[in-house]
Scaffold this active site. Structure first.
Site, PDB file in Angstrom:
ATOM      1  CB  CYS A  69      -0.906   0.150   1.251  1.00 22.43           C
ATOM      2  SG  CYS A  69      -2.481  -1.113   0.971  1.00 22.43           S
ATOM      3  CG  LEU A  70       4.280   3.933  -1.718  1.00 23.27           C
ATOM      4  CD1 LEU A  70       4.350   4.323  -0.106  1.00 23.27           C
ATOM      5  CD2 LEU A  70       5.404   3.367  -2.178  1.00 23.27           C
TER       6      LEU A  70
END
Length: 316
Positions: free
Chosen positions: A143-144
Site C-alpha cells: 500500500c503506497l
C-alpha cells in the site's frame, strides 16, 4: 552469551563479496518471479518487443530506469533485472538502523506494465505469510500512494514524467520500513506522542522485530549478509533480552539512552526465538554458541512458563 566464531578469513571474504556485490545487475532467468506468468507468453526480449505493439518508447523508458538504478542505488538497496523479461525486476531492501527492521532483508518483485510510465509499476512483497507492516499485506500487496494502491496528494502519486523506480524503492524503505510503523495505519497518526499511542507503537515495533527474525537471485548475498551481520543481530537480541527498546541498537551498541524498556512479552519472544536464529548462524559458520546468557533469567523463565500455560488453557 552467544560468541562470534573466530573466522576472520571467512568473514573477510564475505565482507569483500558484499562490497563487490553489484547493486544493480541483470540475470538470465526470472521463472520464479511473482509476475512471470503475466503478459505475453513469449520472452519479452528487446527483439520480441519490437513486434508487441507496446508504446513506442516503452523499451527506452525501461532502459532509462535501468541506468538510473545502476548509477544511483543507495548502499542498502539491490536490484536485479532480466534481459529476457525486461518488464521484471527483483529488489532486496536492507532494513535501516534505528528501525525495528534493522539488518533484515525484504524482497519485492516488480513489473513494468505495458502502458508504463503512464501507469505506475506493480509491486509484490514476499511476506512469508507474516504481516510486518500496515502497508505490507500477507498476500504481498504493497500500500503506497506512489503506486496507486493508497490515497495521497497529487505530488505523492505517480507522475509519468517525473516518478522513477529509484524513487519508488527509496519510498518503500523510508516511508514503509520506518522507525515507528504502527503510525502507518490510517488514523493512528493522531495518537502519535500520546502515552497510549506510544505504548501501542512500541508493542507493534517489538512484534515487527520478532517477525523479521522469522523471514532469489540473491542467495549468496543473503548468506554473506547474515554471516557479516550475525554479530550485530546477536548483539541486538542480547540487548533486547536485557530490556533495551526495539530500534535502539546500532553497530556501536545501544545508541538511544531512554527510560523506556522493552516489554516482558517482547523479551520472552526474543529469548524464545533466538535459539532458532543462533542455530542458523551456527549452520552458516558465523558463530559458535557457548551459552545464550549463562544461567536462565528466573523472571523471564517463570513468565514464559505462565504465558505458555495460558496459551494451552486458551486453546483447550
Amino acid at each position: 552469551m552467544v560468541e562470534i566464531k573466530d573466522s576472520s578469513n571467512v568473514r573477510k571474504l564475505k565482507e569483500e563479496f558484499l562490497r563487490d556485490f553489484k547493486r544493480f545487475d541483470t540475470v538470465e532467468d526470472f521463472s520464479d518471479h511473482h509476475y512471470a506468468a503475466e503478459g505475453s507468453p513469449a520472452k519479452l526480449s528487446l527483439w520480441h518487443l519490437k513486434f508487441k505493439g507496446r508504446p513506442k518508447n516503452w523499451v527506452k523508458d525501461i532502459q532509462k530506469e535501468w541506468k538510473i538504478l545502476d548509477k544511483n542505488l543507495p548502499e542498502t538497496i539491490f536490484v536485479r533485472a532480466c534481459e529476457s523479461r525486461i518488464d521484471l525486476l527483483r529488489a532486496v531492501i536492507i532494513g535501516a538502523e534505528g528501525t525495528p527492521y534493522h539488518d533484515g532483508l525484504f524482497f519485492f518483485d516488480i513489473q513494468f506494465p505495458d502502458t508504463y510510465p503512464s501507469v505506475p509499476p506493480k509491486v509484490h512483497y514476499h511476506s512469508g505469510g507474516l504481516r510486518i507492516n500496515p502497508n505490507l499485506y500477507k498476500c504481498g500487496k504493497v500500500c503506497l500512494s506512489l503506486i496507486s494502491t493508497w490515497t495521497g496528494k497529487k505530488r505523492e502519486k505517480w507522475l509519468p514524467k517525473e516518478s522513477t523506480m529509484l524513487q519508488l524503492l527509496v519510498s518503500i524503505q523510508a516511508l514503509i520500513l520506518n522507525e515507528k510503523p504502527y503510525y502507518n495505519e490510517p488514523g493512528y497518526e493522531k495518537s502519535m506522542g500520546t502515552p497510549l499511542g506510544e505504548s501501542y507503537s512500541k508493542d507493534y515495533s517489538e512484534n515487527v522485530f520478532v517477525f523479521s527474525l522469522k523471514t532469489m537471485h540473491f542467495e549468496e548475498f543473503v548468506r554473506s549478509h547474515f554471516f557479516v551481520r550475525s554479530h550485530d543481530i546477536v548483539k541486538a537480541c542480547n540487548a533486547y533480552k536485557d530490556g533495551a527498546p526495539v530500534g535502539s541498537i546500532d553497530k556501536g551498541g545501544v545508541k538511544k539512552q531512554t527510560r523506556q524498556r522493552g516489554s516482558l512479552k517482547f523479551r520472552i519472544n526474543v529469548t524464545s526465538f533466538m535459539k532458532t536464529v543462533v542455530d542458523e548462524f551456527v549452520n552458516l559458520g558465523a558463530i559458535r554458541e557457548a551459552n545464550h546468557r549463562g544461567e536462565p533469567n528466573p523472571t523471564l523463565f517463570s513468565c514464559f512458563f505462565f504465558c505458555y500455560l495460558e496459551l494451552i488453557i486458551c486453546s483447550v
